[in-house]
Design a protein around this motif. Structure first.
Motif, PDB file in Angstrom:
ATOM      1  N   LEU A 128      80.631 -15.135 -59.036  1.00  0.00           N
ATOM      2  CA  LEU A 128      79.929 -15.289 -60.315  1.00  0.00           C
ATOM      3  C   LEU A 128      78.431 -14.997 -60.219  1.00  0.00           C
ATOM      4  N   ARG A 129      78.078 -14.052 -59.351  1.00  0.00           N
ATOM      5  CA  ARG A 129      76.691 -13.580 -59.262  1.00  0.00           C
ATOM      6  C   ARG A 129      76.580 -12.287 -60.065  1.00  0.00           C
ATOM      7  N   TYR A 130      75.436 -12.103 -60.701  1.00  0.00           N
ATOM      8  CA  TYR A 130      75.229 -10.898 -61.509  1.00  0.00           C
ATOM      9  C   TYR A 130      75.198  -9.658 -60.623  1.00  0.00           C
ATOM     10  N   LEU A 131      75.952  -8.654 -61.034  1.00  0.00           N
ATOM     11  CA  LEU A 131      75.885  -7.347 -60.400  1.00  0.00           C
ATOM     12  C   LEU A 131      75.153  -6.360 -61.292  1.00  0.00           C
ATOM     13  N   SER A 132      75.328  -6.528 -62.601  1.00  0.00           N
ATOM     14  CA  SER A 132      74.704  -5.596 -63.538  1.00  0.00           C
ATOM     15  C   SER A 132      74.644  -6.219 -64.921  1.00  0.00           C
ATOM     16  N   VAL A 133      73.601  -5.872 -65.671  1.00  0.00           N
ATOM     17  CA  VAL A 133      73.488  -6.237 -67.084  1.00  0.00           C
ATOM     18  C   VAL A 133      72.897  -5.046 -67.822  1.00  0.00           C
TER      19      VAL A 133
END
Length: 74
Positions: free
Chosen positions: A34-39
């Motif tokens: 649940l870590r951001y990879l892309s936004v």
């Protein structure tokens, strides 16, 4: 009927990135932890960040890594 060659993964990834940047909906991608990879830019606007989202994420991870290293030295 013609047989089509499959699209290479690199082209699929580039097309998906372009789509995510152009679409008006807020999109984010997380890894299995649940870590951001892309936004995309719409997500940045929706959450209200004034600075680049990635500079904030980078600074948070830098602080977390520093704290983890510091606590492991104790």
């Amino acid at each position: 009927m013609s047989n089509f060659d499959p699209i290479p993964v690199s082209i699929k990834q580039r097309l998906m990135a372009q789509l995510c940047e152009q679409i008006e909906d807020a999109i984010f991608v997380l890894d299995s932890n649940l870590r951001y990879l892309s936004v995309n830019a719409s997500y940045e606007l929706m959450i209200g960040y004034k600075e680049s989202f990635w500079s904030v994420v980078h600074s948070v991870f830098t602080r977390l890594n520093f704290c983890q290293k510091k606590s492991s030295l104790s």
